[in-house]
Design a protein around this motif. Structure first.
Motif, PDB file in Angstrom:
ATOM      1  N   ASP A 233      -8.773 -11.809  -0.099  1.00 44.75           N
ATOM      2  CA  ASP A 233      -9.558 -11.160  -1.159  1.00 44.75           C
ATOM      3  C   ASP A 233     -10.839 -10.528  -0.617  1.00 44.75           C
ATOM      4  O   ASP A 233     -11.295  -9.509  -1.122  1.00 44.75           O
ATOM      5  CB  ASP A 233      -9.910 -12.184  -2.253  1.00 44.75           C
ATOM      6  CG  ASP A 233      -8.731 -12.443  -3.178  1.00 44.75           C
ATOM      7  OD1 ASP A 233      -7.933 -11.509  -3.389  1.00 44.75           O
ATOM      8  OD2 ASP A 233      -8.594 -13.584  -3.675  1.00 44.75           O
TER       9      ASP A 233
ATOM     10  N   ASP B  63      -9.262  -7.264   1.068  1.00 47.36           N
ATOM     11  CA  ASP B  63      -8.518  -6.259   0.299  1.00 47.36           C
ATOM     12  C   ASP B  63      -9.472  -5.461  -0.604  1.00 47.36           C
ATOM     13  O   ASP B  63     -10.554  -5.933  -0.951  1.00 47.36           O
ATOM     14  CB  ASP B  63      -7.324  -6.895  -0.454  1.00 47.36           C
ATOM     15  CG  ASP B  63      -7.740  -7.761  -1.625  1.00 47.36           C
ATOM     16  OD1 ASP B  63      -8.894  -7.693  -2.059  1.00 47.36           O
ATOM     17  OD2 ASP B  63      -6.885  -8.526  -2.121  1.00 47.36           O
TER      18      ASP B  63
ATOM     19  N   ASP C 123      -9.313  -4.449  -3.730  1.00 46.88           N
ATOM     20  CA  ASP C 123      -9.463  -4.701  -5.175  1.00 46.88           C
ATOM     21  C   ASP C 123     -10.439  -5.850  -5.436  1.00 46.88           C
ATOM     22  O   ASP C 123     -10.925  -6.499  -4.515  1.00 46.88           O
ATOM     23  CB  ASP C 123      -8.083  -4.982  -5.803  1.00 46.88           C
ATOM     24  CG  ASP C 123      -7.448  -6.231  -5.225  1.00 46.88           C
ATOM     25  OD1 ASP C 123      -8.104  -7.293  -5.233  1.00 46.88           O
ATOM     26  OD2 ASP C 123      -6.292  -6.155  -4.738  1.00 46.88           O
TER      27      ASP C 123
ATOM     28  N   THR D 280      -9.680  -8.323  -7.707  1.00 51.05           N
ATOM     29  CA  THR D 280      -8.928  -9.394  -8.376  1.00 51.05           C
ATOM     30  C   THR D 280      -8.454 -10.413  -7.352  1.00 51.05           C
ATOM     31  O   THR D 280      -7.914 -10.051  -6.300  1.00 51.05           O
ATOM     32  CB  THR D 280      -7.679  -8.799  -9.090  1.00 51.05           C
ATOM     33  OG1 THR D 280      -8.111  -7.675  -9.850  1.00 51.05           O
ATOM     34  CG2 THR D 280      -7.038  -9.825  -9.993  1.00 51.05           C
ATOM     35  N   ARG D 281      -8.670 -11.670  -7.664  1.00 51.64           N
ATOM     36  CA  ARG D 281      -8.244 -12.728  -6.733  1.00 51.64           C
ATOM     37  C   ARG D 281      -6.728 -12.756  -6.613  1.00 51.64           C
ATOM     38  O   ARG D 281      -6.021 -12.414  -7.561  1.00 51.64           O
ATOM     39  CB  ARG D 281      -8.724 -14.096  -7.245  1.00 51.64           C
ATOM     40  CG  ARG D 281     -10.217 -14.256  -7.287  1.00 51.64           C
ATOM     41  CD  ARG D 281     -10.575 -15.608  -7.893  1.00 51.64           C
ATOM     42  NE  ARG D 281     -10.412 -16.653  -6.919  1.00 51.64           N
ATOM     43  CZ  ARG D 281     -11.435 -17.303  -6.338  1.00 51.64           C
ATOM     44  NH1 ARG D 281     -12.669 -16.989  -6.675  1.00 51.64           N
ATOM     45  NH2 ARG D 281     -11.223 -18.235  -5.453  1.00 51.64           N
ATOM     46  N   VAL D 282      -6.235 -13.194  -5.448  1.00 52.51           N
ATOM     47  CA  VAL D 282      -4.783 -13.350  -5.236  1.00 52.51           C
ATOM     48  C   VAL D 282      -4.200 -14.205  -6.357  1.00 52.51           C
ATOM     49  O   VAL D 282      -3.096 -13.961  -6.845  1.00 52.51           O
ATOM     50  CB  VAL D 282      -4.515 -13.988  -3.849  1.00 52.51           C
ATOM     51  CG1 VAL D 282      -3.056 -14.360  -3.682  1.00 52.51           C
ATOM     52  CG2 VAL D 282      -4.974 -13.060  -2.726  1.00 52.51           C
TER      53      VAL D 282
ATOM     54  N   GLU E 275     -12.864 -11.703  -8.200  1.00 48.78           N
ATOM     55  CA  GLU E 275     -13.212 -12.151  -6.839  1.00 48.78           C
ATOM     56  C   GLU E 275     -14.689 -12.523  -6.726  1.00 48.78           C
ATOM     57  O   GLU E 275     -15.076 -13.324  -5.906  1.00 48.78           O
ATOM     58  CB  GLU E 275     -12.926 -11.029  -5.833  1.00 48.78           C
ATOM     59  CG  GLU E 275     -11.476 -10.829  -5.521  1.00 48.78           C
ATOM     60  CD  GLU E 275     -11.277  -9.699  -4.517  1.00 48.78           C
ATOM     61  OE1 GLU E 275     -12.273  -9.091  -4.079  1.00 48.78           O
ATOM     62  OE2 GLU E 275     -10.108  -9.425  -4.184  1.00 48.78           O
TER      63      GLU E 275
HETATM   64 CA   LIG Z   1      -7.883  -9.242  -4.088  1.00 49.88          CA
END
Ligand SMILES: [Ca+2]
Ligand SMILES: [Ca+2]
Length: 361
Positions: free
Chosen positions: A181, A184, A186, A188-190, A195
């Motif tokens: 995270d 990456d 984005d 949004t958390r995995v 995040e």
């Molecule tokens: Ca992410």
């Protein structure tokens, strides 16, 4: 009475004077001692400062020697005819028989007793964390294998940490996801959710980088990682090259990094066992080079011969490794003073080698 006083008074005065002289003599000797000590300390400070400056200059000179070594190696490998284009052309790849590895542990002593040791290592001798989540701009996505590999890598490093098992309060899966995270693009958390929640609750608050890692130290900013874990991770990983790097260079990595080769058919990849590591080391000792392409007419041995034929390796490797990035560690000693300069240099452009990192220790 009076005659007694006549005799005793001078005697007492004489005693007082004697005491005073003794006190003065004592004070004088104390100040002499402290003056002498101060003078000795001052001269030691001056000498130390001289040694420190000489050691720093020697270490900087060692970096220049290291750069000369990696450029000469490239020229020796046949890039000379392409010197004018300065473009990276295919070379036999980085191996431990290269010129830059010949000075390892060799101590150079100057005429005044200063000494210098230069240690050069190609970036491929470590696992590149930026090759685990390769940068592709906004399209950067971590493959499912990235998380599984990071879990195995982190669990191995945690298991090997020389601290009480009760103190190892790490969750390798959570750490792997947090690291993905962090890198990456984005927010949004995995596992779902924002995040930034953890990072915004810190003092001062900060955000995940959402880009490749710029240093191994940066991993310490990721949720769940602490200084101890980053220190333990350091001997296994690098972040160079930051973009476009491959997996481990099987021809230069030390045994503990070779143990991170993640291999097998899709969905069933595992870290290799000691037998495979031993096989690679024996091939290297015999002067052979592990190759992923054609093995004809050279010292190449194939991945199959290393028992790595079936399936694939993650992160992907291409051997012989053509990476142009090297870490140069230059350690100088003058008197009792030691100075080390650690640099990372990209030799892809022969005329203008690029300095990517510089730290004095
Ligand atoms: Ca992410
Ligand atoms: Ca992110």
């Amino acid at each position: 009475m009076s005659s007694w006083r006549r005799f005793t008074k001078p005697h007492r005065e004489g005693g007082m004077i004697l005491a005073l002289v003794l006190v003065l003599a004592l004070m004088l000797s104390v100040s002499m001692i402290s003056f002498t000590r101060r003078a000795v300390i001052d001269s030691l400070i001056v000498r130390n400062r001289d040694d420190s400056q000489r050691a720093a200059a020697l270490a900087r000179g060692g970096v220049r020697l290291g750069i000369a070594l990696i450029l000469s190696d490239r020229l020796l490998k046949g890039a000379a005819e392409n010197f004018e284009t300065t473009e990276l052309v295919a070379t036999p790849g980085n191996t431990l028989d290269d010129l830059w590895n010949q000075t390892r542990n060799f101590e150079i002593v100057d005429a005044e007793g200063g000494s210098l040791v230069i240690d050069v290592q190609d970036a491929g001798a470590r696992l590149n964390l930026n090759a685990v989540v390769p940068y592709a701009g906004e399209k950067t996505r971590a493959e499912p294998e990235a998380e599984e590999f990071l879990v195995e890598l982190l669990q191995k490093v945690i298991d090997e940490m020389p601290i009480d098992p009760g103190e190892k309060l790490y969750d390798a899966r959570e750490l792997a996801r947090n690291l993905i995270d962090w890198m990456d693009p984005d927010d949004t958390r995995v596992v779902g959710g924002g995040e930034g929640d953890y990072y915004q609750s810190q003092d001062p608050p900060y955000n995940p980088a959402n880009r490749p890692l710029m240093s191994v130290e940066e991993v310490g900013l990721v949720e769940g990682f602490d200084v101890q874990l980053v220190e333990a991770l350091r001997r296994y990983v690098t972040v160079y090259p930051i973009v476009g790097g491959n997996g481990i260079n099987l021809n230069t990595a030390p045994p503990h990094v070779l143990a991170l080769i993640y291999h097998g058919v899709s969905g069933e990849k595992r870290l290799v066992d000691a037998d495979t590591v031993g096989r690679i080391l024996r091939a290297r000792e015999a002067g052979q080079v592990v190759c992923t392409g054609s093995t004809e007419g050279s010292d190449c041995v194939s991945l199959s011969e290393m028992d790595l034929g079936e399936g694939s390796i993650f992160p992907e490797i291409e051997l012989p490794d053509q990476s142009g990035v090297f870490t140069i560690r230059s350690r100088a000693k003058v008197g009792n003073v030691e100075r080390t300069v650690v640099t990372v240099v990209d030799r892809s452009n022969l005329l203008e080698p690029q300095l990517l990192f510089w730290r004095t220790e």
